[in-house]
Write a protein that holds these residues in place. Sequence first.
Motif, PDB file in Angstrom:
ATOM      1  N   ILE B 296       0.833  -1.209   0.000  1.00 50.02           N
ATOM      2  CA  ILE B 296       0.000   0.000   0.000  1.00 50.02           C
ATOM      3  C   ILE B 296       0.865   1.256   0.000  1.00 50.02           C
ATOM      4  CG2 ILE B 296      -1.701   1.327   1.320  1.00 50.02           C
ATOM      5  CD1 ILE B 296      -2.790  -1.370   2.354  1.00 50.02           C
ATOM      6  N   ASN B 297       1.851   1.283   0.879  1.00 52.12           N
ATOM      7  CA  ASN B 297       2.700   2.477   0.981  1.00 52.12           C
ATOM      8  C   ASN B 297       3.455   2.754  -0.313  1.00 52.12           C
ATOM      9  OD1 ASN B 297       1.966   2.967   3.635  1.00 52.12           O
ATOM     10  ND2 ASN B 297       3.614   1.707   4.465  1.00 52.12           N
ATOM     11  N   TYR B 299       2.781   1.740  -3.357  1.00 49.03           N
ATOM     12  CA  TYR B 299       1.806   2.067  -4.402  1.00 49.03           C
ATOM     13  C   TYR B 299       1.418   3.545  -4.340  1.00 49.03           C
ATOM     14  CZ  TYR B 299      -3.102   1.597  -6.316  1.00 49.03           C
ATOM     15  OH  TYR B 299      -4.294   1.714  -6.984  1.00 49.03           O
ATOM     16  N   LEU B 300       1.138   4.032  -3.143  1.00 45.93           N
ATOM     17  CA  LEU B 300       0.719   5.431  -3.006  1.00 45.93           C
ATOM     18  C   LEU B 300       1.856   6.396  -3.308  1.00 45.93           C
ATOM     19  CD1 LEU B 300      -1.493   5.172   0.191  1.00 45.93           C
ATOM     20  CD2 LEU B 300      -2.253   5.513  -2.165  1.00 45.93           C
TER      21      LEU B 300
END
Lengths: 517, 517, 517
Positions: B296-297, B299-300
């Motif tokens: 998630i990290n 990707y963002l």
Amino acid sequence: MLTASLKSQLSEGLPEERSEHRQKKVIKMGNCCERAANFFGPQKNTYIRVSLPAVCFVWQIAMVVLFGVFIRYDEESDEKGWNEFKKSHNITSNIENDFYFRYPSFQDVHVMIFVGFGFLMTFLKRYSFGGVGFNFLIAAFGLQWALLMQGWFHALDPVTGKITIGIESLINADFCCAGSLIAYGALLGKVSPVQLMVVTLFGVTLFAVEEYIILDLFHCRDAGGAMVIHTFGGYYGLAISWVLYRPNLNLSKRLNGSVYHSDLFAMIGALFLWMFWPSFNSAITNHGAGQHRTVINTYLALASCVLTTFAISSMSQKKGKLDMVHIQNASLAAGVAMGTAAELMITPYGSIIVGFCCGIISTFGYLYVTPFLEKKLKLQDTCGIHNLHAVPGMLGGFVGAIVAATATEEIYGKEGLIETFDLTGKFENRTMSTQGGYQAAGTCVAIAFGLVGGVCVGFILRFPIWGDPADDFCFDDEAYWELPEDEETIPPVLEYNNHMVNKHHDTHESQFSLEES
Amino acid sequence: MLTASLKSQLSEGLPEERSEHRQKKVIKMGNCCERAANFFGPQKNTYIRVSLPAVCFVWQIAMVVLFGVFIRYDEESDEKGWNEFKKSHNITSNIENDFYFRYPSFQDVHVMIFVGFGFLMTFLKRYSFGGVGFNFLIAAFGLQWALLMQGWFHALDPVTGKITIGIESLINADFCCAGSLIAYGALLGKVSPVQLMVVTLFGVTLFAVEEYIILDLFHCRDAGGAMVIHTFGGYYGLAISWVLYRPNLNLSKRLNGSVYHSDLFAMIGALFLWMFWPSFNSAITNHGAGQHRTVINTYLALASCVLTTFAISSMSQKKGKLDMVHIQNASLAAGVAMGTAAELMITPYGSIIVGFCCGIISTFGYLYVTPFLEKKLKLQDTCGIHNLHAVPGMLGGFVGAIVAATATEEIYGKEGLIETFDLTGKFENRTMSTQGGYQAAGTCVAIAFGLVGGVCVGFILRFPIWGDPADDFCFDDEAYWELPEDEETIPPVLEYNNHMVNKHHDTHESQFSLEES
Amino acid sequence: MLTASLKSQLSEGLPEERSEHRQKKVIKMGNCCERAANFFGPQKNTYIRVSLPAVCFVWQIAMVVLFGVFIRYDEESDEKGWNEFKKSHNITSNIENDFYFRYPSFQDVHVMIFVGFGFLMTFLKRYSFGGVGFNFLIAAFGLQWALLMQGWFHALDPVTGKITIGIESLINADFCCAGSLIAYGALLGKVSPVQLMVVTLFGVTLFAVEEYIILDLFHCRDAGGAMVIHTFGGYYGLAISWVLYRPNLNLSKRLNGSVYHSDLFAMIGALFLWMFWPSFNSAITNHGAGQHRTVINTYLALASCVLTTFAISSMSQKKGKLDMVHIQNASLAAGVAMGTAAELMITPYGSIIVGFCCGIISTFGYLYVTPFLEKKLKLQDTCGIHNLHAVPGMLGGFVGAIVAATATEEIYGKEGLIETFDLTGKFENRTMSTQGGYQAAGTCVAIAFGLVGGVCVGFILRFPIWGDPADDFCFDDEAYWELPEDEETIPPVLEYNNHMVNKHHDTHESQFSLEES
């Protein structure tokens, strides 16, 4: 007179390329005349407007009917079935569904079939559409036919008369196509799409039969298909190509080669094959340590193979320059050769040794064997599948036989040995040396099926009804594709840009050029 | 006299491009003469027919021997071992094998190493073969050497004296190669493949040592390798390039740039790196929430970085036009900078802020720092690894230090804090601020290893035995590759087609052109 | 006089191409003049140096703020949360984390969004940078905005006021972008990147609303987004394109087409879309049999679609030649059409029938409907999204409605029926025919949102502030990209090589050419 002198001056003044170009034009017109002559005599015609749609429609409708009659979801993909399966097997979590063991490998295999094989065959300067496009067509047909053929031989429920399919069936269907795609490698540029459909129809059929003999009757292990896929596919393609020998293929010589960017497209295919080969070999091996070990072995063999390929490629040229053909192909041979042994306890250094030898053998094949085959055996092998699939596959079959024959309880553990070779039921008492013998026999069966099947299919393809190209029209997308206009005719954008910058100058220039023209 | 006048007329009549072309030819011939002169004096020679095969064979044979002595399957890939492991750990399902936690990420990392790095370096108009091909060679060698080096430092069993490998070892080996591939980015087009093998041999060795210091002695967290991979690899490459400074590199200037399609090939590499960077950073993080959060990290941060890269790239040009160099490279910087912090609880908006800053910093680097380094520090950095790896990596190291130093039990939970930072054994009582300090120190170690190691290796590479190209022969595949014929000489297929259509006209024209020529 | 005569002779002597070239130049200069004239009147200007960076910065800063206020990790990606979740749900293994069910599919979807859509749009000869580059920009922005919009509608915790995200949110964000990327397909080459950012901002917003209505209020099933993604995205793009109709687009006609290698780049995109579509449709379906079955259905439909696409493409041309546009696009239509039904028990042969029909319908669309729309409805649809997304999506919606309406307990099992259609809570008593009705209604909602939303956004885009290109400057990367020098100006390396070989000859030639020039 002045005009004549001027003319000669002018033609002298013309750049060399142009006159060369003109000469080429003349040569080509020679071909044209010849072809025009052929028009009224016996000749090849690439008209496929009837045959290709007919074959596609008839076979696809057959697929609809046969799938309707035979194919159903298996218990892990059926909604009701999976709920019952979970209860009966006391499974609490959906993660135990075979899907989660196999799906990442399946997608990698899928990429290998469509992008890997497809783009590897884009290396020809003017047959890239055919390489990737026909690969797409025959794989899409082949996998449907494979689900049926493999289903009939392996997964037909004797009670219901149905074939049940799940993720492993899809992987096997992709594998089955691979045999025919390998055969396409030998035929690249010399056959029509209709012929390729025929090659695939029979290829998949033969594949299912030899696979049944090797895996079921002989009870061999061959997870990555060194025997059933690569050996069979390689010899199948070579036999067809031998029957379809074209003595005047050199008329298309000008197109039988690569250009800079087509080699880069081919490199995309080669790399995806190379990277995902560990998934290919491990896709249907045993859960757990089996898949794990297969990946490690294939990964190491492939890495080792790259170095010897570069070494031999460099040694073979006067100045030590590397050849893209070797890099794109020979570096993959180790994946083929590990097809059988990768799931066994071949040890990491064993894998590296196999890779080491394959790089050498395969590159030598490209350097000496392919030209030899073409000259002496009259066998035209466009992609050199002899060196990438046939020989490494055969080698892989025998390596597998040796590793199987030397397997012991000490290495695998009692339980492990039974699991790895599936020594249950009527094979409970088979010794390891017997297993090795059957593995070797399986390799021979694959070769035999490839050669005999290929010769038969080759003769079928010689009927003059398939729309294959004439000898001077091979390796040319022009035959079967509507091609876009040539790159050279793109309006020079940069020049355009310059005009935008120097707008005022342009105005004057444009007036000038208007006058001039 | 008439002839002379005519000649001048003719040359006037000739299009501008042609005369430019001729001028170029003359300039090149000047170079040729110079080179011919050099032939008898001290000069560069790209002859590698002996050295490259020798290095490949010797090193690959060494790998066979060392793997035979040291490398074995680990307990999750060994048939017997896994069965015993399952029993001893009371595991009922094969899905608990580490293979199923790591394999999808491994394959993504593998794609990044071979297609990502490889195709990112195809952007040069005439060094695409070298970009993707040598990347292939050195990664294939590097990963074998990495398995040994990392094994000796991290996984050597003191009792048996063996290294055991599993899927995590393969990921780490790929990571270890990445350091040397990054260094290749700075050297692209200016070194021989033999030199690259040397760069990789020492690069992997240095990597294993600094990794041992940072991860084992300092006990830092660095799952995505902001410090150990990118900072080290970046400074290692820059230091080598600095030692190998070529004052006359502008002689090869004409080839130091892209063409339209080579930029598209590079975009394939850039996108695969960008898309799979979440897998890169999460590949060896803790199972469960650790891997999940890292993805998630990353990707963002990457998404955020793209927008600021486009913004700065557009602002930097007079008309707001975008530059492919920025898009291909600077948009990846966030992945590098998240290498350490991604597995920590940096929060989603924290990740976006890191990406925001990286896009700006990296694009400014391409605009101002790379030219500055070349002019003032005499540091030629072909791919701009300074802006894509060195600086974002260093930044990532310090971001990681800050996030680690501010970690609390409140955020991670007691158990989570211990698991995330592996605060067990002798590190049980380490405070978070101490951890942060060590993280920062680790970044400095990575820089130091890169710079010192790079300078030493650079001096080794200056021996005149490695077959590197002369200053006017850089960025040219001609040096090490057998190139296919030029694209411009493809027979114009469309014209050909037209002939087929207007067959009757052709016949007349052909006669005419025969006469004329 | 002699000069004049000579001139005429000279121009006669010049090859045809050249004079054609000159003519083109003149025409272009005509355009230039026209444009120069426009400079002082009302005209288009592609200057985006202020607007693009402004939009990027403002929106990215907004993202930072909004993420800071709203977005948090969910319980499966939060370190503390996951440890608590495991305890509360009595989970012993980390493999139960949703991450391991979804991550492989997520990465495939990610590849489809960036490489699939991106490279599919590189087919234009001089808009490949714009195709893949702007796709990159708007997807990177869109996914951030999507996380917020979808979070507000679906995942906002009423107590804390926070949105929690995990791997499924990332997949949904990628899906949400897909809607806007599809719309981009219709606008390709005719809009500025700033306009595309606006299209995406509103596209994502509209998407979230219609998705809320269809999936939450109507409680439809639409895992692969036949309705919410493809139908909406398709009609959204078509409506915008209709409002932005350019009557003089034929001024850019020369660039509205492909070249040989740009078609191959597009084929990369097409194949990655085709191969990974099973992952797209299955990415967020139910764990276990749901994902498993979706993959099988999509795989079969796509295979079947390829054959009918080839058939119709071949039938449509006089000589049976295939058209790359059809192969690249129509063969994907089955994936779209299976978007809703793939997770249902449509049966394998049902999937094949859907694929069969889609290949025919979509290819016919490319042959007849797109030209008809352009001529009669004044709707310019660059990529033909009408045939690849709008119609197959709508079809897929209705197929899904039929399959849902005919679902029975006999087929799904009682438990399975409830799980598959999530018939819990207030939907407990919904009958299958009601469900089918809602599915059909959902399709209509998607169409309505697409059309109405698209028209509104289209009018916003007609403000003369967005920097879109003039009618004669469409399909041209020149407008927004710094382009590398032209390929034709690469110094001919082979010639160079020849010089090296024939060094002695060169010396003489070089003297000669020095004299001559």
